[in-house]
Structure formats: C-alpha cells, structure tokens
Motif scaffolding. Sequence first.
Motif, PDB file in Angstrom:
ATOM      1  N   SER A  42       0.827  -1.213   0.000  1.00  0.00           N
ATOM      2  CA  SER A  42       0.000   0.000   0.000  1.00  0.00           C
ATOM      3  C   SER A  42       0.860   1.262   0.000  1.00  0.00           C
ATOM      4  CB  SER A  42      -0.931   0.008   1.210  1.00  0.00           C
ATOM      5  OG  SER A  42      -0.192  -0.078   2.418  1.00  0.00           O
ATOM      6  N   ILE A  43       2.096   1.172   0.538  1.00  0.00           N
ATOM      7  CA  ILE A  43       2.995   2.329   0.533  1.00  0.00           C
ATOM      8  C   ILE A  43       3.376   2.691  -0.895  1.00  0.00           C
ATOM      9  CG2 ILE A  43       5.288   3.143   1.194  1.00  0.00           C
ATOM     10  CD1 ILE A  43       5.030   1.528   3.744  1.00  0.00           C
ATOM     11  N   LEU A  44       3.651   1.662  -1.723  1.00  0.00           N
ATOM     12  CA  LEU A  44       3.998   1.914  -3.122  1.00  0.00           C
ATOM     13  C   LEU A  44       2.806   2.476  -3.890  1.00  0.00           C
ATOM     14  CD1 LEU A  44       6.124  -1.278  -3.940  1.00  0.00           C
ATOM     15  CD2 LEU A  44       6.924   1.015  -3.309  1.00  0.00           C
ATOM     16  N   VAL A  45       1.621   1.902  -3.657  1.00  0.00           N
ATOM     17  CA  VAL A  45       0.420   2.381  -4.337  1.00  0.00           C
ATOM     18  C   VAL A  45       0.126   3.827  -3.935  1.00  0.00           C
ATOM     19  CG1 VAL A  45      -2.051   2.037  -4.658  1.00  0.00           C
ATOM     20  CG2 VAL A  45      -0.522   0.057  -4.517  1.00  0.00           C
ATOM     21  N   GLY A  46       0.192   4.078  -2.626  1.00  0.00           N
ATOM     22  CA  GLY A  46      -0.054   5.436  -2.146  1.00  0.00           C
ATOM     23  C   GLY A  46       0.972   6.420  -2.670  1.00  0.00           C
ATOM     24  N   GLY A  47       2.251   6.009  -2.710  1.00  0.00           N
ATOM     25  CA  GLY A  47       3.288   6.881  -3.242  1.00  0.00           C
ATOM     26  C   GLY A  47       3.061   7.220  -4.708  1.00  0.00           C
ATOM     27  N   ALA A  48       2.589   6.225  -5.486  1.00  0.00           N
ATOM     28  CA  ALA A  48       2.299   6.468  -6.902  1.00  0.00           C
ATOM     29  C   ALA A  48       1.166   7.474  -7.064  1.00  0.00           C
ATOM     30  CB  ALA A  48       1.940   5.154  -7.583  1.00  0.00           C
ATOM     31  N   LEU A  49       0.152   7.374  -6.220  1.00  0.00           N
ATOM     32  CA  LEU A  49      -0.959   8.331  -6.275  1.00  0.00           C
ATOM     33  C   LEU A  49      -0.489   9.741  -5.929  1.00  0.00           C
ATOM     34  CD1 LEU A  49      -4.121   6.590  -4.741  1.00  0.00           C
ATOM     35  CD2 LEU A  49      -3.831   7.478  -7.061  1.00  0.00           C
ATOM     36  N   MET A  50       0.407   9.838  -4.937  1.00  0.00           N
ATOM     37  CA  MET A  50       0.937  11.144  -4.564  1.00  0.00           C
ATOM     38  C   MET A  50       1.738  11.748  -5.714  1.00  0.00           C
ATOM     39  SD  MET A  50       2.099  10.657  -0.624  1.00  0.00           S
ATOM     40  CE  MET A  50       0.887  10.213   0.615  1.00  0.00           C
ATOM     41  N   LEU A  51       2.541  10.923  -6.363  1.00  0.00           N
ATOM     42  CA  LEU A  51       3.313  11.397  -7.508  1.00  0.00           C
ATOM     43  C   LEU A  51       2.385  11.882  -8.620  1.00  0.00           C
ATOM     44  CD1 LEU A  51       5.993  11.811  -8.937  1.00  0.00           C
ATOM     45  CD2 LEU A  51       5.884   9.417  -9.675  1.00  0.00           C
ATOM     46  N   LEU A  52       1.314  11.155  -8.876  1.00  0.00           N
ATOM     47  CA  LEU A  52       0.344  11.557  -9.889  1.00  0.00           C
ATOM     48  C   LEU A  52      -0.271  12.908  -9.539  1.00  0.00           C
ATOM     49  CD1 LEU A  52      -1.347  10.991 -12.399  1.00  0.00           C
ATOM     50  CD2 LEU A  52      -2.953   9.704 -10.954  1.00  0.00           C
ATOM     51  N   GLY A  53      -0.632  13.080  -8.271  1.00  0.00           N
ATOM     52  CA  GLY A  53      -1.202  14.352  -7.839  1.00  0.00           C
ATOM     53  C   GLY A  53      -0.247  15.506  -8.043  1.00  0.00           C
ATOM     54  N   ASN A  54       1.042  15.283  -7.775  1.00  0.00           N
ATOM     55  CA  ASN A  54       2.033  16.329  -7.967  1.00  0.00           C
ATOM     56  C   ASN A  54       2.257  16.643  -9.437  1.00  0.00           C
ATOM     57  OD1 ASN A  54       3.298  17.184  -5.294  1.00  0.00           O
ATOM     58  ND2 ASN A  54       3.253  14.971  -5.101  1.00  0.00           N
ATOM     59  N   LEU A  55       2.221  15.609 -10.291  1.00  0.00           N
ATOM     60  CA  LEU A  55       2.382  15.845 -11.725  1.00  0.00           C
ATOM     61  C   LEU A  55       1.216  16.653 -12.284  1.00  0.00           C
ATOM     62  CD1 LEU A  55       3.729  12.357 -12.883  1.00  0.00           C
ATOM     63  CD2 LEU A  55       4.994  14.514 -12.728  1.00  0.00           C
ATOM     64  N   ILE A  56       0.017  16.396 -11.763  1.00  0.00           N
ATOM     65  CA  ILE A  56      -1.161  17.158 -12.189  1.00  0.00           C
ATOM     66  C   ILE A  56      -1.000  18.629 -11.827  1.00  0.00           C
ATOM     67  CG2 ILE A  56      -3.622  17.547 -11.728  1.00  0.00           C
ATOM     68  CD1 ILE A  56      -3.921  14.517 -11.466  1.00  0.00           C
ATOM     69  N   ASN A  57      -0.425  18.872 -10.676  1.00  0.00           N
ATOM     70  CA  ASN A  57      -0.312  20.240 -10.165  1.00  0.00           C
ATOM     71  C   ASN A  57       0.942  20.957 -10.673  1.00  0.00           C
ATOM     72  OD1 ASN A  57      -1.850  22.025  -8.659  1.00  0.00           O
ATOM     73  ND2 ASN A  57      -0.625  21.766  -6.821  1.00  0.00           N
ATOM     74  N   ALA A  58       1.916  20.218 -11.204  1.00  0.00           N
ATOM     75  CA  ALA A  58       3.217  20.783 -11.569  1.00  0.00           C
ATOM     76  C   ALA A  58       3.160  21.908 -12.606  1.00  0.00           C
ATOM     77  CB  ALA A  58       4.146  19.678 -12.048  1.00  0.00           C
ATOM     78  N   PRO A  59       2.345  21.823 -13.684  1.00  0.00           N
ATOM     79  CA  PRO A  59       2.346  22.912 -14.673  1.00  0.00           C
ATOM     80  C   PRO A  59       1.989  24.266 -14.073  1.00  0.00           C
ATOM     81  CG  PRO A  59       1.290  20.973 -15.572  1.00  0.00           C
ATOM     82  CD  PRO A  59       1.522  20.702 -14.125  1.00  0.00           C
ATOM     83  N   HIS A  60       1.056  24.270 -13.104  1.00  0.00           N
ATOM     84  CA  HIS A  60       0.692  25.537 -12.456  1.00  0.00           C
ATOM     85  C   HIS A  60       1.856  26.080 -11.659  1.00  0.00           C
ATOM     86  CE1 HIS A  60      -1.967  28.520 -10.645  1.00  0.00           C
ATOM     87  NE2 HIS A  60      -1.463  28.191  -9.468  1.00  0.00           N
ATOM     88  N   LEU A  61       2.605  25.175 -11.011  1.00  0.00           N
ATOM     89  CA  LEU A  61       3.758  25.594 -10.221  1.00  0.00           C
ATOM     90  C   LEU A  61       4.816  26.239 -11.101  1.00  0.00           C
ATOM     91  CD1 LEU A  61       5.322  25.601  -7.530  1.00  0.00           C
ATOM     92  CD2 LEU A  61       6.147  23.317  -8.064  1.00  0.00           C
ATOM     93  N   LYS A  62       5.093  25.634 -12.275  1.00  0.00           N
ATOM     94  CA  LYS A  62       6.109  26.198 -13.172  1.00  0.00           C
ATOM     95  C   LYS A  62       5.712  27.573 -13.674  1.00  0.00           C
ATOM     96  CE  LYS A  62       7.784  21.708 -14.794  1.00  0.00           C
ATOM     97  NZ  LYS A  62       7.870  20.782 -15.944  1.00  0.00           N
ATOM     98  N   THR A  63       4.438  27.739 -13.988  1.00  0.00           N
ATOM     99  CA  THR A  63       3.959  29.045 -14.436  1.00  0.00           C
ATOM    100  C   THR A  63       4.159  30.101 -13.361  1.00  0.00           C
ATOM    101  OG1 THR A  63       2.294  28.010 -15.829  1.00  0.00           O
ATOM    102  CG2 THR A  63       1.950  30.307 -15.257  1.00  0.00           C
ATOM    103  N   LYS A  64       3.867  29.707 -12.125  1.00  0.00           N
ATOM    104  CA  LYS A  64       4.013  30.638 -11.017  1.00  0.00           C
ATOM    105  C   LYS A  64       5.467  31.055 -10.842  1.00  0.00           C
ATOM    106  CE  LYS A  64       2.258  32.742  -7.345  1.00  0.00           C
ATOM    107  NZ  LYS A  64       1.157  33.692  -7.404  1.00  0.00           N
TER     108      LYS A  64
END
Length: 272
Positions: A245-267
């Motif tokens: 579950s740690i690996l699965v949860g970590g993958a979900l966290m990475l996905l969430g960060n990738l979704i949010n990353a373009p906004h961060l770069k723009t900022k």
Amino acid sequence: SFSFMAIAARELSGTIDTFQILFFRSLLGLIIISLLIFAKKDASLFSTSRFKQHLTRNLTHFGGQYGWFLGISLLPLATVFALEFTVPLWTALMAAVFLKERITLKKAGAILLGLMAVAIILNPGKDIFDYSSLIVLLAAIFYALAYVSSKSLSNTEHPMTMLFYMCLLQLPMGLIFTLLNWHSPSTIQWAWLLLVGVTALTAHYCIARAMQLSEVSIVVTLDFLRLPLIALVGIVFYAEDFQISILVGGALMLLGNLINAPHLKTKKRETT
C-alpha cells in the motif's frame, strides 16, 4: 531535511523528553541563524514590524512540532508522515478563508489524490483513531495554521527573519517545560540534537522560500513526496513492516504532484 529530522527524533525518543528536544532545536537553530545573519552583515534581518504575526505562527507551529515529535516516538515513521499529510486539506481550506486563495480544480484534484494515498497507506480501521494517531492529527491542524501564517509573513519577511523569530520565540516555550524534566545529553545524543537543529533550519528555510515563489497549498502538496522516502527509511533501518500500500499510495501522490506541476512552473516564471 524533514526525513533526517524524523530519524534524529526516533533515535532520541525514550531517552530525551520531547520538550527538551524542542528546546535544543530552538537553541541550536538560534545560534546558527544568528551567525548566518551576522555573516551577511544585514542587521535589518533581526527586525520586524509584524511581531504579533510571528508569535501567532510560532505558537501554532510549536504545538504542531510537539505532536509530531511525540508521534515519532509512538508510531511507525510512515504512519506519522501519512497522518501529517492531512495538512494540505486543512491548509487549502484555511488559505481559502484567510488568504483568499482559489481552490482550483487541479489543486483540488491533487489534494484529493494525496488524501486518497494517505488512506490507502494507513488502511484505516478502528486503530487509526487511537490516542497516538489523534495526537498527530491534531499536530497536522496546528501545522496548517502555521503554514497559512507563514504564507502571510512571506509576503513581507525575509526567510532568515522568519527562521530567527521561529527559534527566538520557541526557545522559551521549550525551556519552561524542559526544566520540569531535564536530562543531560550524552555525546551521541548531542550529535542527534545537532542534526535536529540543522535540519529544522534547512527544512523551514526551503518551505519559507518556496512559499515566496508559489501558493501555500501547492507547496504543501509537493511536500507529499517525502512520504515514500521515510517509509523506505523505516523499512530499512527500523525493521518496520513493508506494505504494498505504501507503493500504491506513493504512486498516487506522484500523480497528484504531476497534475499540479504545470501551475507551479507558471508561477515560478512569473516571480523570477
């Protein structure tokens, strides 16, 4: 930095009182940050016109730190970090109320994915609401309040000024309780205490600097990435149970960060 601080806290647990760890953390941090400011030859970094805001931030942060360090001694490292990662939910809500930040669809999606990951890693049952877990959850709420205050202060205060007042104001808070249960540290305990003091400064400098470059809820969402790291540390060095579950949860966290990353770069482009 936060992961190394957790390791030091685990090594000190059971031998040094939590309040005493916080006291030495502030004392060592105050010495280091003061020397750095003197080296910069910029006395203005010692002054502030927002003392009340610093006090509010550090009262809530001290409460969060106490719960976090206490949780490290009671729960597996990954469990403490996972429970702590309810902070983005509280932070986003508080930032929306107090700082008027918009909760965009991408930001909401990233936060929800992070919270889903926490739920998967914890595999919540009745034990999640035991005494130890509630301490860390309460610490998360205090951290959220501190993050919102940090964002407000970062608009006018230099990160080194914020670190100076963090150590200065939290020093007497820790001292009062330390005097009630003093323990003279051994040589190896001094080494771990020094690591706590140094990593506390580097971690919070990075947080303060990041908040100058981006919105508070984005910074906290990116902070999710340290959970898989501390889970690995717990498995390798403390023989804590490995869970898929740690690996699965970590993958979900990475996905969430990738979704949010373009906004961060723009900022970042807008602020550099």
